[in-house]
Scaffold this active site. Structure first.
Site, PDB file in Angstrom:
ATOM      1  N   GLY A  53       0.853  -1.186   0.000  1.00 43.66           N
ATOM      2  CA  GLY A  53       0.000   0.000   0.000  1.00 43.66           C
ATOM      3  C   GLY A  53       0.882   1.226   0.000  1.00 43.66           C
ATOM      4  O   GLY A  53       2.067   1.137   0.343  1.00 43.66           O
ATOM      5  N   CYS A  80       5.524  -5.961   1.571  1.00 43.26           N
ATOM      6  CA  CYS A  80       5.821  -4.526   1.480  1.00 43.26           C
ATOM      7  C   CYS A  80       5.151  -3.749   2.619  1.00 43.26           C
ATOM      8  O   CYS A  80       5.509  -3.926   3.765  1.00 43.26           O
ATOM      9  CB  CYS A  80       5.444  -3.991   0.094  1.00 43.26           C
ATOM     10  SG  CYS A  80       6.171  -2.380  -0.233  1.00 43.26           S
ATOM     11  N   TYR A  81       4.136  -2.923   2.341  1.00 49.81           N
ATOM     12  CA  TYR A  81       3.452  -2.217   3.438  1.00 49.81           C
ATOM     13  C   TYR A  81       2.941  -3.226   4.462  1.00 49.81           C
ATOM     14  O   TYR A  81       3.005  -2.995   5.670  1.00 49.81           O
ATOM     15  CB  TYR A  81       2.285  -1.400   2.872  1.00 49.81           C
ATOM     16  CG  TYR A  81       1.467  -0.679   3.925  1.00 49.81           C
ATOM     17  CD1 TYR A  81       1.898   0.534   4.437  1.00 49.81           C
ATOM     18  CD2 TYR A  81       0.276  -1.221   4.407  1.00 49.81           C
ATOM     19  CE1 TYR A  81       1.160   1.196   5.414  1.00 49.81           C
ATOM     20  CE2 TYR A  81      -0.470  -0.568   5.379  1.00 49.81           C
ATOM     21  CZ  TYR A  81      -0.026   0.639   5.878  1.00 49.81           C
ATOM     22  OH  TYR A  81      -0.753   1.294   6.846  1.00 49.81           O
ATOM     23  N   HIS A 168       8.417  -7.681  -3.431  1.00 46.88           N
ATOM     24  CA  HIS A 168       7.145  -8.124  -4.023  1.00 46.88           C
ATOM     25  C   HIS A 168       7.297  -9.495  -4.692  1.00 46.88           C
ATOM     26  O   HIS A 168       7.714  -9.568  -5.846  1.00 46.88           O
ATOM     27  CB  HIS A 168       6.655  -7.103  -5.054  1.00 46.88           C
ATOM     28  CG  HIS A 168       6.180  -5.838  -4.432  1.00 46.88           C
ATOM     29  ND1 HIS A 168       4.889  -5.659  -3.990  1.00 46.88           N
ATOM     30  CD2 HIS A 168       6.827  -4.688  -4.137  1.00 46.88           C
ATOM     31  CE1 HIS A 168       4.752  -4.463  -3.460  1.00 46.88           C
ATOM     32  NE2 HIS A 168       5.918  -3.848  -3.536  1.00 46.88           N
ATOM     33  N   GLU A 170       5.020 -11.264  -5.864  1.00 47.38           N
ATOM     34  CA  GLU A 170       3.981 -11.480  -6.875  1.00 47.38           C
ATOM     35  C   GLU A 170       4.376 -10.981  -8.267  1.00 47.38           C
ATOM     36  O   GLU A 170       3.725 -11.326  -9.242  1.00 47.38           O
ATOM     37  CB  GLU A 170       2.663 -10.816  -6.427  1.00 47.38           C
ATOM     38  CG  GLU A 170       2.627  -9.292  -6.433  1.00 47.38           C
ATOM     39  CD  GLU A 170       3.243  -8.667  -5.182  1.00 47.38           C
ATOM     40  OE1 GLU A 170       4.000  -9.360  -4.467  1.00 47.38           O
ATOM     41  OE2 GLU A 170       2.980  -7.469  -4.934  1.00 47.38           O
ATOM     42  N   ASP A 226     -16.768 -12.906 -21.883  1.00 45.10           N
ATOM     43  CA  ASP A 226     -17.433 -13.228 -20.621  1.00 45.10           C
ATOM     44  C   ASP A 226     -18.823 -13.823 -20.834  1.00 45.10           C
ATOM     45  O   ASP A 226     -19.150 -14.869 -20.257  1.00 45.10           O
ATOM     46  CB  ASP A 226     -17.534 -11.977 -19.728  1.00 45.10           C
ATOM     47  CG  ASP A 226     -16.175 -11.350 -19.492  1.00 45.10           C
ATOM     48  OD1 ASP A 226     -15.167 -12.065 -19.688  1.00 45.10           O
ATOM     49  OD2 ASP A 226     -16.102 -10.167 -19.131  1.00 45.10           O
ATOM     50  N   SER A 228     -19.934 -15.211 -23.474  1.00 45.19           N
ATOM     51  CA  SER A 228     -19.823 -16.485 -24.199  1.00 45.19           C
ATOM     52  C   SER A 228     -19.503 -17.629 -23.243  1.00 45.19           C
ATOM     53  O   SER A 228     -20.079 -18.715 -23.334  1.00 45.19           O
ATOM     54  CB  SER A 228     -18.719 -16.410 -25.258  1.00 45.19           C
ATOM     55  OG  SER A 228     -19.057 -15.468 -26.230  1.00 45.19           O
ATOM     56  N   LYS A 366     -10.070 -12.711 -15.497  1.00 42.75           N
ATOM     57  CA  LYS A 366     -10.226 -12.866 -16.953  1.00 42.75           C
ATOM     58  C   LYS A 366      -9.464 -14.081 -17.493  1.00 42.75           C
ATOM     59  O   LYS A 366      -9.973 -14.827 -18.331  1.00 42.75           O
ATOM     60  CB  LYS A 366      -9.722 -11.590 -17.642  1.00 42.75           C
ATOM     61  CG  LYS A 366     -10.124 -11.447 -19.080  1.00 42.75           C
ATOM     62  CD  LYS A 366     -11.510 -10.877 -19.140  1.00 42.75           C
ATOM     63  CE  LYS A 366     -11.957 -10.517 -20.515  1.00 42.75           C
ATOM     64  NZ  LYS A 366     -13.245  -9.815 -20.481  1.00 42.75           N
TER      65      LYS A 366
END
Ligand code: XMP
Length: 510
Positions: A53, A80-81, A168, A170, A226, A228, A366
């Protein structure tokens, strides 16, 4: 199902953390730091991750959380934060460093036996982005890694299963980031990896069947990814009880309406209703050239046509829509109101009633929606379809929209798509299409001078569409496309390439 909670403190990578956890076959959900502890207790989480953050923990107006969360016996990883916050919560010291650490930094693991550094090299590259840092940790906590500028780059309390990393894990720039997250999930939290798309499909089909029973379901199909995939799932669950309503306003790319119809009528068991209404839209748009006005008309007419069709369905039952997870996340940035309006985006006319709304994809990102689509056998072309604006070619024809202009644009755009598919360059682009600016220029064809349409090619690269770069398509490809368009498409005598990034340009021309 095993679940990890990503507790969001407003960091820019919150969704990425959840996606990376899911890449490890563990389900993750994101909740804002304002969520009550009771809800977390009820959530039955295997682990909790505090996100990064932009704030400073010693600013009392910054996002904090009650210390009790560290006493639930659930493993916690702070990033991190989040790492600084845990330190601050347990009585460690956090300070503002003289210099920020930003970018790729060398990390040295100082406690090789640490569960989260299992099979991680002693020395590796991590992604850092911080100014504050942990200065000291209280008794019970051990330092497990350092960098040159950050003596406490990672720490842990093995007994209480509390971990912090200043970097990080990620982001892909962190060499062993995936491994470190995996270690936390599997070694520390004891997850087994039960989040798989196959089981998602089986479970969802089962619960859809239970919910729907012998009732009907109606879904508005746009031909986008989406709706579909939602259609594919519902069809598998309840077959002919599903009716998909596909409004073809005649502003789709060439042959797309037919492709959508063919796909769903031949591959899936369902009722498929296609409403062809190009003439209706062209009439409504006659003489209108203002972009906002055009958008408004297309939206209003779509709404009318769609709901008139729904009214014809005698037995309405449930209403389904392809809402996906990012549309529903309330983040740690205080955007709850925005999410609410987005989430309820389908405004229904008062006289149409359904038993309930069904959103079978509301827990998926997605890329997961696409994976489900592929597994359901939806053609690759539909599953990987690039974004297409609701008003369709209406925003790519500048000025008044006519049948002739739609045809010219569809044909030019088809050549571009065909050429990009043949040379395989499309995989490098986030979006590409043709625009008809409504400008005629002088040209020469054989012995004749011509005065005909200019077509523009727009192609961009981007991750999020908030900003975008114009794509550096090789000249030989552009040359071939230009040559083909002017040869194959009637009423086009000139092709230009849009070399504007966003900002200052937008992706669409309008
Ligand atoms: P702009 O032109 O704003 O576009 O840079 C960013 C992305 O949004 C798409 N776009 C739309 N999508 N309805 C949509 O569903 C719309 O009205 C609309 N307008 C733009 C655009 O294609 C690009 O991907």
């Amino acid at each position: 199902m095993e679940k990890i909670l990503v507790l969001d403190f407003g960091g820019q990578y919150n969704q990425l953390i959840a996606r990376r956890v899911r890449d490890n076959n563990v389900y993750a959900e994101i909740l804002p730091y304002t969520v009550p502890l009771s809800e977390i207790k009820e959530g039955n989480y295997k682990g909790i991750i505090f996100t990064g953050g932009p704030n400073s923990v010693f600013d009392m107006s910054s996002p904090h959380y009650t210390k009790e969360i560290l006493e639930l016996g659930i493993p916690v990883l702070g990033i991190c934060y989040g790492c600084q916050l845990i330190s601050w919560m347990v009585g460690g010291n956090v300070e503002t460093a003289e210099q920020s650490e930003y970018g790729k930094i060398d990390l040295t693991v100082t406690k090789k036996q640490s569960e989260i550094f299992a099979d991680v090299d002693e020395s590796s590259v991590v992604w850092m982005s911080h100014t504050d840092r942990v200065k000291t940790m209280p008794a019970g906590f051990e330092i497990t890694a350092k960098t040159e500028a950050c003596p406490i780059a990672a720490y842990e309390n093995e007994e209480k299963k509390i971990y912090g990393v200043q970097f990080h894990p990620e982001v892909t720039h962190t060499q062993f980031g995936f491994k470190i997250l995996r270690n936390f999930l599997y070694n520390v939290c004891g997850c087994h990896g039960d989040w798989k798309m196959d089981s998602f499909i089986d479970d969802t089909v089962k619960s859809l069947r239970e919910k729907i029973g012998d009732k009907k379901v109606i879904l508005g199909l746009s031909g986008g990814v989406d709706s579909s995939v939602a259609a594919g799932l519902l069809s598998r669950a309840v077959g002919k009880q599903l009716t998909c309503v596909f409004v073809d306003q005649g502003l789709m790319r060439k042959d797309e309406g037919d492709f959508v119809e063919k796909t769903f009528t031949s591959l899936f068991d369902m009722n498929f209703v296609r409403v062809n209404c190009q003439d209706h839209f062209i009439n409504a748009l006659k003489g209108v050239s203002d972009p906002e006005q055009k958008r408004k008309i297309i939206g209003t007419e779509f709404y009318k046509v769609f709901w008139d069709e729904i009214r014809k369905q005698a037995d309405k039952g449930f209403f389904a829509q392809g809402t996906i997870y990012p549309d529903c996340i309330e983040s740690g940035k205080g955007d709850a109101d925005k999410i609410k309006t987005h989430h309820n985006k389908v405004k229904m006319p008062d006289d149409v009633e359904f038993i309930d709304i069904i959103e079978p994809l509301s827990s998926l990102f997605k890329d997961e929606v696409r994976a489900v689509g592929e597994k359901l056998g939806i053609p690759h072309e539909l599953v990987w379809r690039q974004p297409f604006p609701g008003p369709g070619l209406g925003v790519r024809i500048i000025g008044e929209i006519t049948k002739e202009k739609i045809e010219i644009l569809q044909n030019a755009d088809w050549v571009l798509r065909d050429e990009m598919a043949k040379n395989g360059y499309e995989k490098n682009l986030a979006q590409f299409f043709c625009v008809l600016p409504g400008v005629n220029t002088v040209g020469v064809m054989g012995d004749h001078r011509t005065y005909d349409n200019l077509v523009a090619i727009r192609a961009v690269t981007t991750d999020d569409f908030m900003t975008a770069d114009w794509a550096k398509i090789p000249y030989d490809i552009l040359a071939k496309v230009s040559n083909r368009i002017t040869n194959e498409v009637k009423h086009v005598n000139r092709v230009v390439y849009d070399i504007t990034s966003k900002p200052p340009g937008t992706v669409e021309w309008e």
